[in-house]
Motif scaffolding. Sequence first.
Motif, mmCIF file in Angstrom:
data_model
loop_
_atom_site.group_PDB
_atom_site.id
_atom_site.type_symbol
_atom_site.label_atom_id
_atom_site.label_comp_id
_atom_site.label_asym_id
_atom_site.label_seq_id
_atom_site.Cartn_x
_atom_site.Cartn_y
_atom_site.Cartn_z
ATOM 1 N N ALA A 108 -16.120 -3.238 3.789
ATOM 2 C CA ALA A 108 -15.254 -4.567 4.190
ATOM 3 C C ALA A 108 -14.159 -4.624 2.949
ATOM 4 N N GLU A 109 -14.578 -4.382 1.655
ATOM 5 C CA GLU A 109 -13.643 -4.477 0.497
ATOM 6 C C GLU A 109 -12.588 -3.452 0.463
ATOM 7 N N ALA A 110 -13.295 -2.146 0.804
ATOM 8 C CA ALA A 110 -12.325 -0.907 0.914
ATOM 9 C C ALA A 110 -11.404 -0.981 2.039
ATOM 10 N N SER A 111 -11.636 -1.486 3.214
ATOM 11 C CA SER A 111 -10.802 -1.604 4.113
ATOM 12 C C SER A 111 -9.530 -2.751 3.750
ATOM 13 N N VAL A 112 -9.950 -3.768 3.166
ATOM 14 C CA VAL A 112 -8.752 -4.651 2.616
ATOM 15 C C VAL A 112 -7.897 -3.928 1.845
ATOM 16 N N VAL A 113 -8.436 -3.244 0.964
ATOM 17 C CA VAL A 113 -7.641 -2.515 -0.128
ATOM 18 C C VAL A 113 -6.746 -1.528 0.500
ATOM 19 N N ARG A 114 -7.311 -0.685 1.710
ATOM 20 C CA ARG A 114 -6.679 0.130 2.221
ATOM 21 C C ARG A 114 -5.717 -0.308 3.175
ATOM 22 N N GLN A 115 -5.699 -1.487 3.945
ATOM 23 C CA GLN A 115 -4.899 -2.319 4.435
ATOM 24 C C GLN A 115 -3.521 -2.504 3.787
ATOM 25 N N LEU A 116 -3.721 -3.017 2.424
ATOM 26 C CA LEU A 116 -3.002 -3.754 1.486
ATOM 27 C C LEU A 116 -1.891 -2.448 1.098
ATOM 28 N N LEU A 117 -2.668 -1.209 0.776
ATOM 29 C CA LEU A 117 -1.766 -0.132 0.389
ATOM 30 C C LEU A 117 -0.788 0.276 1.432
ATOM 31 N N LEU A 118 -1.273 0.231 2.710
ATOM 32 C CA LEU A 118 -0.547 0.886 3.604
ATOM 33 C C LEU A 118 0.437 -0.081 4.109
ATOM 34 N N GLU A 119 0.301 -1.332 4.057
ATOM 35 C CA GLU A 119 1.380 -2.176 4.121
ATOM 36 C C GLU A 119 2.326 -2.167 3.018
ATOM 37 N N THR A 120 2.118 -1.845 1.770
ATOM 38 C CA THR A 120 3.163 -1.497 1.021
ATOM 39 C C THR A 120 4.048 -0.083 1.283
ATOM 40 N N PRO A 126 8.815 -1.688 -2.237
ATOM 41 C CA PRO A 126 7.911 -2.518 -2.309
ATOM 42 C C PRO A 126 7.973 -3.703 -3.204
ATOM 43 N N LYS A 127 7.827 -4.802 -3.031
ATOM 44 C CA LYS A 127 7.910 -6.170 -3.994
ATOM 45 C C LYS A 127 6.523 -6.309 -4.384
ATOM 46 N N LEU A 128 6.021 -5.606 -5.309
ATOM 47 C CA LEU A 128 4.741 -5.749 -5.758
ATOM 48 C C LEU A 128 4.539 -7.049 -6.157
ATOM 49 N N VAL A 129 5.298 -7.914 -7.038
ATOM 50 C CA VAL A 129 5.086 -9.141 -7.669
ATOM 51 C C VAL A 129 4.898 -10.120 -6.501
ATOM 52 N N ARG A 164 -3.940 16.973 -2.144
ATOM 53 C CA ARG A 164 -2.670 15.839 -2.188
ATOM 54 C C ARG A 164 -2.707 15.326 -0.724
ATOM 55 N N ALA A 165 -2.643 13.931 -0.632
ATOM 56 C CA ALA A 165 -2.552 13.329 0.716
ATOM 57 C C ALA A 165 -1.133 13.605 1.117
ATOM 58 N N LYS A 166 -1.146 13.873 2.756
ATOM 59 C CA LYS A 166 -0.214 14.102 3.513
ATOM 60 C C LYS A 166 0.623 12.949 3.537
ATOM 61 N N PRO A 167 2.022 12.869 3.545
ATOM 62 C CA PRO A 167 2.650 11.672 3.699
ATOM 63 C C PRO A 167 2.632 11.087 5.188
ATOM 64 N N ASP A 168 2.514 9.738 4.910
ATOM 65 C CA ASP A 168 2.106 8.861 6.455
ATOM 66 C C ASP A 168 3.222 9.254 7.146
ATOM 67 N N SER A 169 3.295 9.402 8.543
ATOM 68 C CA SER A 169 4.388 9.686 9.222
ATOM 69 C C SER A 169 5.138 8.318 9.576
ATOM 70 N N ARG A 170 4.571 7.049 9.505
ATOM 71 C CA ARG A 170 5.057 5.907 9.482
ATOM 72 C C ARG A 170 6.154 5.457 8.404
ATOM 73 N N ARG A 171 5.817 6.148 7.347
ATOM 74 C CA ARG A 171 6.614 5.849 6.313
ATOM 75 C C ARG A 171 7.925 5.903 6.333
ATOM 76 N N ARG A 172 9.145 4.970 5.854
ATOM 77 C CA ARG A 172 10.456 4.799 6.114
ATOM 78 C C ARG A 172 10.885 5.420 4.797
ATOM 79 N N THR A 173 12.030 6.181 4.996
ATOM 80 C CA THR A 173 12.715 7.138 3.910
ATOM 81 C C THR A 173 14.134 6.666 3.515
#
Length: 173
Positions: A108-120, A126-129, A164-173
Amino acid sequence: MKSTSSQEDFLMPDLSIGEIAGRAGIRPSAIRYYERVGLLPKPPRARGRRRYDESILDRIAIVHFGKRVGFSLTELKILLNGATARPPPERWRNLAHERVAQVDQLIAEASVVRQLLLETLDQKCPKLVERGLSLGRENVVPATAMSRPNRALRGTVQKTQGVRAKPDSRRRT
């Protein structure tokens, strides 16, 4: 009546620490360590050398399995305490139920962390502050939960570290 050396050898377990280590797929130093911390019983000695019978392999297999599913040495000692061959099933079930609850919490904790990272990653800049301030204290995953990979998951993490992780296809450039 004094026994002869051949009778003594016949009654003593006949496998050396090296033979047990080879059959168990571990180093002799691991066997000595397991003995020192109380996971394995102290073996009898013949001419100053440890001698084992094959039943020790079952106990080592239980230790391997317990370590793989994330049990600590303390938990393994509780599991194996007083067991001559196999631990009592009710003791195993109690510890396993506790471990399943811990794994569920970790997932459950890892899922939350994953979702937060994907949102950024969805944001160009990303405005991390601001992101951190918007979370609030109740949504923060404890640092200890994610800072050290769980022993049972460590092998999986190590296998993927060099890839190396493949870039997320949803990622904006």
